[in-house]
Design a protein around this motif. Structure first.
Motif, PDB file in Angstrom:
ATOM      1  N   ILE A  30       0.867  -1.166   0.000  1.00  0.00           N
ATOM      2  CA  ILE A  30       0.000   0.000   0.000  1.00  0.00           C
ATOM      3  C   ILE A  30       0.904   1.215   0.000  1.00  0.00           C
ATOM      4  O   ILE A  30       1.752   1.354   0.891  1.00  0.00           O
ATOM      5  CB  ILE A  30      -0.903  -0.007   1.249  1.00  0.00           C
ATOM      6  N   PHE A  43       0.933 -10.652   7.423  1.00  0.00           N
ATOM      7  CA  PHE A  43       0.347 -11.986   7.345  1.00  0.00           C
ATOM      8  C   PHE A  43       1.011 -12.944   8.330  1.00  0.00           C
ATOM      9  O   PHE A  43       0.384 -13.909   8.780  1.00  0.00           O
ATOM     10  CB  PHE A  43       0.412 -12.522   5.912  1.00  0.00           C
ATOM     11  N   ALA A 164      -3.484  -2.433  12.516  1.00  0.00           N
ATOM     12  CA  ALA A 164      -4.497  -2.970  11.609  1.00  0.00           C
ATOM     13  C   ALA A 164      -4.824  -4.422  11.937  1.00  0.00           C
ATOM     14  O   ALA A 164      -5.953  -4.877  11.739  1.00  0.00           O
ATOM     15  CB  ALA A 164      -4.020  -2.858  10.163  1.00  0.00           C
ATOM     16  N   PRO A 167      -8.130  -5.270  14.521  1.00  0.00           N
ATOM     17  CA  PRO A 167      -9.504  -5.406  14.006  1.00  0.00           C
ATOM     18  C   PRO A 167      -9.649  -6.497  12.950  1.00  0.00           C
ATOM     19  O   PRO A 167     -10.698  -7.137  12.862  1.00  0.00           O
ATOM     20  CB  PRO A 167      -9.807  -4.025  13.403  1.00  0.00           C
ATOM     21  N   ILE A 168      -8.577  -6.724  12.173  1.00  0.00           N
ATOM     22  CA  ILE A 168      -8.672  -7.787  11.164  1.00  0.00           C
ATOM     23  C   ILE A 168      -8.856  -9.139  11.851  1.00  0.00           C
ATOM     24  O   ILE A 168      -9.727  -9.935  11.481  1.00  0.00           O
ATOM     25  CB  ILE A 168      -7.417  -7.801  10.269  1.00  0.00           C
ATOM     26  N   ALA A 171     -12.334  -9.512  13.147  1.00  0.00           N
ATOM     27  CA  ALA A 171     -13.350  -9.782  12.128  1.00  0.00           C
ATOM     28  C   ALA A 171     -13.258 -11.213  11.610  1.00  0.00           C
ATOM     29  O   ALA A 171     -14.255 -11.794  11.204  1.00  0.00           O
ATOM     30  CB  ALA A 171     -13.192  -8.798  10.976  1.00  0.00           C
ATOM     31  N   LEU A 172     -12.052 -11.772  11.585  1.00  0.00           N
ATOM     32  CA  LEU A 172     -11.891 -13.063  10.925  1.00  0.00           C
ATOM     33  C   LEU A 172     -12.024 -14.264  11.856  1.00  0.00           C
ATOM     34  O   LEU A 172     -12.331 -15.357  11.402  1.00  0.00           O
ATOM     35  CB  LEU A 172     -10.543 -13.119  10.210  1.00  0.00           C
TER      36      LEU A 172
ATOM     37  N   LEU C 192      -5.561  -0.362   5.137  1.00  0.00           N
ATOM     38  CA  LEU C 192      -5.111  -1.746   5.320  1.00  0.00           C
ATOM     39  C   LEU C 192      -6.287  -2.646   5.696  1.00  0.00           C
ATOM     40  O   LEU C 192      -6.499  -3.699   5.099  1.00  0.00           O
ATOM     41  CB  LEU C 192      -4.085  -1.810   6.448  1.00  0.00           C
ATOM     42  N   ILE C 193      -7.064  -2.172   6.680  1.00  0.00           N
ATOM     43  CA  ILE C 193      -8.181  -2.992   7.151  1.00  0.00           C
ATOM     44  C   ILE C 193      -9.182  -3.230   6.032  1.00  0.00           C
ATOM     45  O   ILE C 193      -9.643  -4.347   5.803  1.00  0.00           O
ATOM     46  CB  ILE C 193      -8.877  -2.306   8.345  1.00  0.00           C
ATOM     47  N   LEU C 195      -8.723  -3.266   2.930  1.00  0.00           N
ATOM     48  CA  LEU C 195      -8.239  -4.170   1.888  1.00  0.00           C
ATOM     49  C   LEU C 195      -8.191  -5.608   2.402  1.00  0.00           C
ATOM     50  O   LEU C 195      -8.662  -6.535   1.739  1.00  0.00           O
ATOM     51  CB  LEU C 195      -6.843  -3.740   1.418  1.00  0.00           C
ATOM     52  N   ILE C 196      -7.631  -5.783   3.599  1.00  0.00           N
ATOM     53  CA  ILE C 196      -7.312  -7.146   4.043  1.00  0.00           C
ATOM     54  C   ILE C 196      -8.560  -7.933   4.428  1.00  0.00           C
ATOM     55  O   ILE C 196      -8.664  -9.119   4.114  1.00  0.00           O
ATOM     56  CB  ILE C 196      -6.328  -7.115   5.230  1.00  0.00           C
ATOM     57  N   ILE C 197      -9.505  -7.296   5.117  1.00  0.00           N
ATOM     58  CA  ILE C 197     -10.653  -8.087   5.580  1.00  0.00           C
ATOM     59  C   ILE C 197     -11.430  -8.709   4.415  1.00  0.00           C
ATOM     60  O   ILE C 197     -11.605  -9.929   4.385  1.00  0.00           O
ATOM     61  CB  ILE C 197     -11.561  -7.273   6.521  1.00  0.00           C
TER      62      ILE C 197
END
Ligand SMILES: Nc1ncnc2c1ncn2[C@@H]1O[C@H](COP(=O)(O)OP(=O)(O)O)[C@@H](O)[C@H]1O
Ligand SMILES: [Mg+2]
Lengths: 180, 249, 253
Positions: A30, A43, A164, A167-168, A171-172, C192-193, C195-197
């Motif tokens: 990004i 990752f 980041a 929250p990712i 959510a997952l 980032l969030i 895009l990634i989610i």
């Protein structure tokens, strides 16, 4: 669909998926500020948080093995044992203990956001410790210079990625719950 | 002889949704059956019971007299399944490797694996690109690769779940053509779809599923006028009172 | 993104294509190890070996070089960093030209080594079927009973399956968000969030479907064992590579 065999298979698929995300992360960036943020170690963080210690370790282990065998999973679409032994190889090897530690901390602390941040900070420290010492050993640079080349430009990006990742992961986690 | 016998089959998902309910039917060897119904009617759920991907809450599926849950590997070898999303069905790094995946799972020896792969690739006309990487294939080629992947297991029953979605016109025609050849070669064919237009001209039998139940089961020409009540569009030609023509003509 | 990388198998019938993959891996590892500490004399020898290997492997080298262009950008970057940072004195100080030369020499040396290692990797991957590499990995893992070799091999092929899927998916997600003006958002964490989610949710669904499809095709870890056969030419090649490695370590001292 809930036999042991299918759970095992699903775990295998997820571990491979994270290894593939790590490989793809070397191509994905990004563009923010002077240094584009490369997603590779994001990752690794997520593999630790979402897969846990054992599966995370398996995922990264197979990733490195695939790279060592010449599959193009490292930055720039390359692979080979030479990349692992090259100047940036230390970071790649550092992923292995890092993912395990992140997974372990998040498992032991019940997946709480504050501890997840600590886990990822520990993971980053491990990655830099491995990466920088190998870089220094190989190039014979002074410590100060090693840090200028191998760490300072990336710190900000790492902080953003840790921010980041929380929250990712939140959510997952419900999506990839593997009943066992 | 009935190759598939389904008796009083019901399946409820763990969240309480009813997938299918009380399905009883039998299918003869060599039949060409189209299963139609609106999205969410239970087509996929039903098909997944045929090879033990889902197991029934009540009732049973018997393949050639043997219950699926008794011998799941046999059922999976006997029923080849092509999924809706061909792209996420491909496992191997090359076309050849992908087709070899199934036979290798059956622990066949290497010569036999190779023989079957080549034979299957010839059937779907992909033999010339056996060394190609699958993600470089077109949509139609990917679907044919998925078909080759299951042919290599030498199944007697071929099950297609929405095979024509996102295929272009030549892609549909080629897949249809090959499906008919496989039917002629003696395979039993089951196709699930919400769009009758493309296949119904070739079907021996039409099943309509609605809310998890089989609501109609007959020769296509007998019931084609009544399908719209169940969320399936009647083919154009039939609406205009003409005979339905194959997409191959 | 489909033609992502130059590193893939290209069918052929040359000697390099027909060598036993285990011997190729061993040779590849040996050469990588001897090149990563090599100096110009040894590197020149290795460069000659590469030219020879390219000649006998009949690879379309021009097009491969073109596909490697990103790697060359990486090389230039490494060169610049090294040239600037090797000297004992601080960053750029071209008045002490001797020191600057030292940096350029070091930079060139490192790039040369890296280039050689990557080209060997390229030749190896281009002449070896991925399935053979996996078979060899299984073979090398046999002495370790606690590592499930078949599963590792399957995971490797899944990784190579997933990478292009992920990149296509990512490009689609990025484009879709661009067309809705995501670039106006300056907060990098937000981007980032966002895009990634969606990217990960979609790829997880794909992984789920893939697992089901593998099950439908009777996936098991008891699979066909592939035979690996070594011929005389394999041993000769390995012997040659060992001699070469010894020779290289002698030249440099
Ligand atoms: N894994 C699942 N968990 C819960 N409900 C499901 C699951 N899979 C399908 N369903 C539900 O079961 C019903 C039948 O779905 P499906 O067989 O996929 O329909 P079709 O294939 O005809 O579109 C739908 O209402 C769907 O929402
Ligand atoms: Mg469906």
């Amino acid at each position: 669909m809930n036999t042991n065999h299918s759970i095992q298979l699903r775990k295998t698929a997820y571990a491979s998926l994270f290894a593939a995300l790590t490989a793809a992360g070397a191509y994905l960036s990004i563009p923010i500020g002077p240094v584009p943020i490369v997603l590779q170690n994001l990752f690794i963080f997520l593999a630790g948080l979402l897969l846990g210690s054992r599966m995370g370790l398996a995922s990264v282990g197979v990733y490195l093995l695939a790279g060592a065998c010449g599959f193009p999973v490292f930055a720039g679409g390359t692979g080979g044992i030479g990349r692992l032994l090259g100047p940036t190889g230390g970071y790649l090897f550092g992923y292995l203990p890092a993912v395990y530690i992140i997974g372990l901390i998040t498992e032991k602390t019940g997946r709480h956001a504050a501890f997840d941040v600590i886990a990822m900070c520990c993971g980053s420290v491990v990655i830099y410790a491995c990466g920088l010492s190998w870089l220094k050993l190989l190039t014979g640079m002074t410590l100060a210079k090693t840090l200028i080349v191998g760490m300072y430009p990336f710190i900000l990006g790492d902080a953003l990625k840790i921010a980041a990742a929380i929250p990712i992961a939140k959510a997952l986690r419900p999506i990839m719950r593997i009943k066992d | 002889m009935n190759i598939i016998e389904v008796t009083n089959l019901s399946h409820r998902f763990s969240d309480g949704t009813i997938g299918i309910e009380g399905i009883t039917l039998s299918i003869q060897e060599g039949e060409f059956v189209v299963i139609a119904g609106r999205n969410g009617s239970g087509k996929t759920t039903f098909l997944r019971h045929l090879n033990g991907l889902l197991l029934p809450d009540t009732g049973a599926v018997r393949l050639g007299g043997v219950s699926v849950s008794r011998d799941i590997p046999r059922a999976r070898q006997m029923v080849g399944m092509v999924f809706q999303d061909a792209d996420s069905q491909i496992v191997g790094e090359t076309v050849f490797d992908d087709v070899a995946f199934g036979p290798e799972n059956l622990c066949l020896n290497e010569c036999e694996v190779k023989r079957r792969v080549i034979k299957s690739l010839e059937v779907v006309d992909l033999i010339d690109i056996a060394d190609q990487r699958p993600h470089l294939l077109s949509g139609g080629e990917k679907r044919r690769l998925a078909v080759a992947g299951i042919l290599a297991m030498e199944p007697r029953i071929l099950v297609f779940d929405e095979p024509f979605s996102d295929l272009d016109y030549p892609g549909v025609r080629q897949l249809l053509h090959q499906t008919l050849l496989l039917h002629k070669a003696g395979h039993t064919i089951l196709i699930a779809t919400h769009d009758l237009e493309k296949v119904i001209a070739h079907a021996d039998r039409l099943l309509i599923i609605s809310d998890g139940k089989v609501v109609m089961d007959n020769a296509p020409e007998m019931i084609i006028k009544d399908v719209e009540a169940f969320g399936v569009r009647e083919p154009c030609a039939s609406r205009l009172g003409m005979e339905i023509e194959s997409w191959l003509n | 993104m489909a033609e992502l990388t130059a590193f893939h198998f290209r069918p052929g019938t040359s000697l390099l294509h027909t060598l036993d993959v285990r011997f190729k891996i061993l040779s590849f590892v040996l050469i990588s190890i001897s090149s990563f500490k090599a100096y110009p004399s040894a590197l020149s020898v290795l460069t000659l070996v590469i030219f020879y290997a390219i000649l006998i492997s009949c690879l379309p080298f021009k097009s491969i070089l073109k596909e490697l262009r990103y790697f060359f950008v990486l090389l230039v970057f490494i060169f610049i960093v090294r040239a600037m940072f090797t000297s004992a004195s601080p960053v750029v100080d071209f008045k002490e030209s001797a020191v600057a030369w030292q940096g350029i020499y070091d930079g060139a040396l490192i790039c040369w080594r890296l280039l050689i290692v990557v080209l060997f990797g390229l030749i190896f991957v281009s002449t070896t079927r991925p399935s053979d590499i996996r078979t060899a990995v299984e073979w090398f893992l046999m002495p370790f009973p606690f590592i499930p070799g078949k599963r590792v091999a399957t995971m490797m092929s899944l990784i190579m399956r997933f990478v292009p899927l992920i990149l296509d998916q990512a490009r689609e997600t990025i484009d879709a968000q661009r067309s809705r003006g995501v670039e106006n958002r300056k907060n990098p964490v937000y981007r980032l969030i966002k895009l990634i989610i969606p990217l990960m949710i979609r790829t997880f669904k794909k992984a789920d479907k893939l697992a089901v499809a593998m099950e439908a095709r009777c996936y098991s870890e008891k699979r066909t064992n592939k035979a690996l056969l070594s011929a005389k030419s394999d041993w000769i090649t390995l012997f040659g590579v060992i001699c070469l490695s010894i020779l290289l370590s002698i030249i440099d001292t």
